[in-house]
Design a protein around this motif. Structure first.
Motif, PDB file in Angstrom:
ATOM      1  N   ILE A  65       0.828  -1.212   0.000  1.00  0.00           N
ATOM      2  CA  ILE A  65       0.000   0.000   0.000  1.00  0.00           C
ATOM      3  C   ILE A  65       0.864   1.264   0.000  1.00  0.00           C
ATOM      4  CG2 ILE A  65      -2.093  -1.043   0.925  1.00  0.00           C
ATOM      5  CD1 ILE A  65       0.150   0.852   3.261  1.00  0.00           C
ATOM      6  N   GLY A  66       2.181   1.096  -0.027  1.00  0.00           N
ATOM      7  CA  GLY A  66       3.086   2.236  -0.094  1.00  0.00           C
ATOM      8  C   GLY A  66       4.471   1.787  -0.478  1.00  0.00           C
ATOM      9  N   MET A  67       5.214   2.707  -1.131  1.00  0.00           N
ATOM     10  CA  MET A  67       6.560   2.354  -1.571  1.00  0.00           C
ATOM     11  C   MET A  67       7.446   3.581  -1.687  1.00  0.00           C
ATOM     12  SD  MET A  67       5.920   1.759  -5.669  1.00  0.00           S
ATOM     13  CE  MET A  67       7.639   1.798  -6.148  1.00  0.00           C
ATOM     14  N   VAL A  68       8.740   3.354  -1.514  1.00  0.00           N
ATOM     15  CA  VAL A  68       9.773   4.347  -1.790  1.00  0.00           C
ATOM     16  C   VAL A  68      10.918   3.603  -2.462  1.00  0.00           C
ATOM     17  CG1 VAL A  68      11.437   5.989  -0.836  1.00  0.00           C
ATOM     18  CG2 VAL A  68       9.165   5.812   0.178  1.00  0.00           C
ATOM     19  N   THR A  69      11.380   4.126  -3.603  1.00  0.00           N
ATOM     20  CA  THR A  69      12.547   3.542  -4.261  1.00  0.00           C
ATOM     21  C   THR A  69      13.730   4.480  -4.111  1.00  0.00           C
ATOM     22  OG1 THR A  69      12.171   4.526  -6.451  1.00  0.00           O
ATOM     23  CG2 THR A  69      11.100   2.409  -5.996  1.00  0.00           C
ATOM     24  N   ALA A  70      14.918   3.904  -4.024  1.00  0.00           N
ATOM     25  CA  ALA A  70      16.145   4.702  -3.953  1.00  0.00           C
ATOM     26  C   ALA A  70      17.279   3.929  -4.607  1.00  0.00           C
ATOM     27  CB  ALA A  70      16.502   5.027  -2.503  1.00  0.00           C
ATOM     28  N   GLN A  71      18.198   4.696  -5.174  1.00  0.00           N
ATOM     29  CA  GLN A  71      19.388   4.117  -5.784  1.00  0.00           C
ATOM     30  C   GLN A  71      20.582   4.956  -5.370  1.00  0.00           C
ATOM     31  OE1 GLN A  71      18.819   3.007 -10.016  1.00  0.00           O
ATOM     32  NE2 GLN A  71      16.785   3.914  -9.721  1.00  0.00           N
ATOM     33  N   LEU A  72      21.721   4.316  -5.242  1.00  0.00           N
ATOM     34  CA  LEU A  72      22.943   5.026  -4.891  1.00  0.00           C
ATOM     35  C   LEU A  72      23.644   5.523  -6.148  1.00  0.00           C
ATOM     36  CD1 LEU A  72      24.402   2.682  -2.136  1.00  0.00           C
ATOM     37  CD2 LEU A  72      23.082   4.788  -1.818  1.00  0.00           C
ATOM     38  N   VAL A  73      24.120   6.754  -6.090  1.00  0.00           N
ATOM     39  CA  VAL A  73      24.975   7.334  -7.122  1.00  0.00           C
ATOM     40  C   VAL A  73      26.181   7.931  -6.417  1.00  0.00           C
ATOM     41  CG1 VAL A  73      23.071   7.822  -8.713  1.00  0.00           C
ATOM     42  CG2 VAL A  73      23.785   9.566  -7.081  1.00  0.00           C
ATOM     43  N   ILE A  74      27.260   8.148  -7.146  1.00  0.00           N
ATOM     44  CA  ILE A  74      28.438   8.775  -6.562  1.00  0.00           C
ATOM     45  C   ILE A  74      28.316  10.285  -6.737  1.00  0.00           C
ATOM     46  CG2 ILE A  74      30.962   8.954  -6.610  1.00  0.00           C
ATOM     47  CD1 ILE A  74      29.779   6.212  -5.682  1.00  0.00           C
ATOM     48  N   SER A  75      28.444  11.008  -5.652  1.00  0.00           N
ATOM     49  CA  SER A  75      28.363  12.463  -5.668  1.00  0.00           C
ATOM     50  C   SER A  75      29.764  13.058  -5.596  1.00  0.00           C
ATOM     51  CB  SER A  75      27.544  12.961  -4.479  1.00  0.00           C
ATOM     52  OG  SER A  75      27.697  14.356  -4.320  1.00  0.00           O
ATOM     53  N   THR A  76      30.153  13.799  -6.626  1.00  0.00           N
ATOM     54  CA  THR A  76      31.446  14.478  -6.553  1.00  0.00           C
ATOM     55  C   THR A  76      31.384  15.619  -5.548  1.00  0.00           C
ATOM     56  OG1 THR A  76      30.837  15.865  -8.449  1.00  0.00           O
ATOM     57  CG2 THR A  76      32.127  13.866  -8.900  1.00  0.00           C
ATOM     58  N   ALA A  77      30.205  16.197  -5.341  1.00  0.00           N
ATOM     59  CA  ALA A  77      30.067  17.269  -4.348  1.00  0.00           C
ATOM     60  C   ALA A  77      30.290  16.747  -2.939  1.00  0.00           C
ATOM     61  CB  ALA A  77      28.691  17.923  -4.456  1.00  0.00           C
ATOM     62  N   GLN A  78      29.849  15.519  -2.687  1.00  0.00           N
ATOM     63  CA  GLN A  78      29.980  14.927  -1.368  1.00  0.00           C
ATOM     64  C   GLN A  78      31.250  14.097  -1.234  1.00  0.00           C
ATOM     65  OE1 GLN A  78      27.512  16.863   0.215  1.00  0.00           O
ATOM     66  NE2 GLN A  78      27.497  15.059   1.492  1.00  0.00           N
ATOM     67  N   GLY A  79      31.789  13.649  -2.354  1.00  0.00           N
ATOM     68  CA  GLY A  79      32.921  12.722  -2.287  1.00  0.00           C
ATOM     69  C   GLY A  79      32.509  11.399  -1.683  1.00  0.00           C
ATOM     70  N   ALA A  80      31.259  11.042  -1.898  1.00  0.00           N
ATOM     71  CA  ALA A  80      30.699   9.819  -1.320  1.00  0.00           C
ATOM     72  C   ALA A  80      29.427   9.471  -2.086  1.00  0.00           C
ATOM     73  CB  ALA A  80      30.377  10.042   0.165  1.00  0.00           C
ATOM     74  N   ALA A  81      28.823   8.393  -1.678  1.00  0.00           N
ATOM     75  CA  ALA A  81      27.551   8.009  -2.286  1.00  0.00           C
ATOM     76  C   ALA A  81      26.452   8.978  -1.866  1.00  0.00           C
ATOM     77  CB  ALA A  81      27.183   6.588  -1.867  1.00  0.00           C
TER      78      ALA A  81
END
Length: 151
Positions: A65-81
């Motif tokens: 009855i509910g959902m959230v999707t997420a995917q990891l990307v590499i952030s150059t601004a963060q220097g991390a995922a």
């Protein structure tokens, strides 16, 4: 309110997830429901749990009855995922009970556990309800604006 079960989606949930995405894509002007594309995308996410997640809420009958999707990307601004949250939708009859907030928090916890230092999402600028919801949850607006091109 009935008991709600929260978990990571699996392949047997995909029919329910496609139905929820159809509801979401009828609200957002940039997208049109295309069940075969939504099914294919969800299958890819569910099969790549190292870099993606579909967090779901199920009712007593086991229906999503509910959902959230997420995917990891590499952030150059963060220097991390960074976690890219793409889809968040709660069935209309279950809204207003904290289900979305709990799913979003589970997703953020997953992201942090997987090395993400930031999460981001897009929200339709005409969806006042969604804008107010994310503001209420203390999500910050940015100066960035999304652009796209189909390949």
């Amino acid at each position: 309110m009935e008991n709600i079960n929260y978990q990571v989606a699996n392949e047997s949930d995909i029919d329910d997830l496609v139905s929820l995405l159809s509801d979401l894509f009828t609200i957002e002007k940039d997208f049109n429901p295309d069940l075969s594309k939504q099914r294919k995308g969800l299958e890819l996410i569910v099969k790549n749990l190292d870099t993606a997640t579909v967090q779901v809420a199920k009712n007593n009958a086991g229906k999503v009855i509910g959902m959230v999707t997420a995917q990891l990307v590499i952030s150059t601004a963060q220097g991390a995922a960074s976690a890219w949250i793409e889809d968040m939708v709660i069935h209309s009859s279950y809204r207003g009970h904290g289900i979305g907030k709990k799913l979003l928090q589970r997703t953020l916890d997953w992201a942090k556990e997987n090395g993400a230092t930031r999460a981001q999402l897009l929200v339709d600028i005409e969806n006042k309800e969604a804008l107010g919801y994310y503001e209420h949850l203390k999500w910050e607006s940015t100066q960035l604006q999304a652009r796209r091109v189909f390949l």
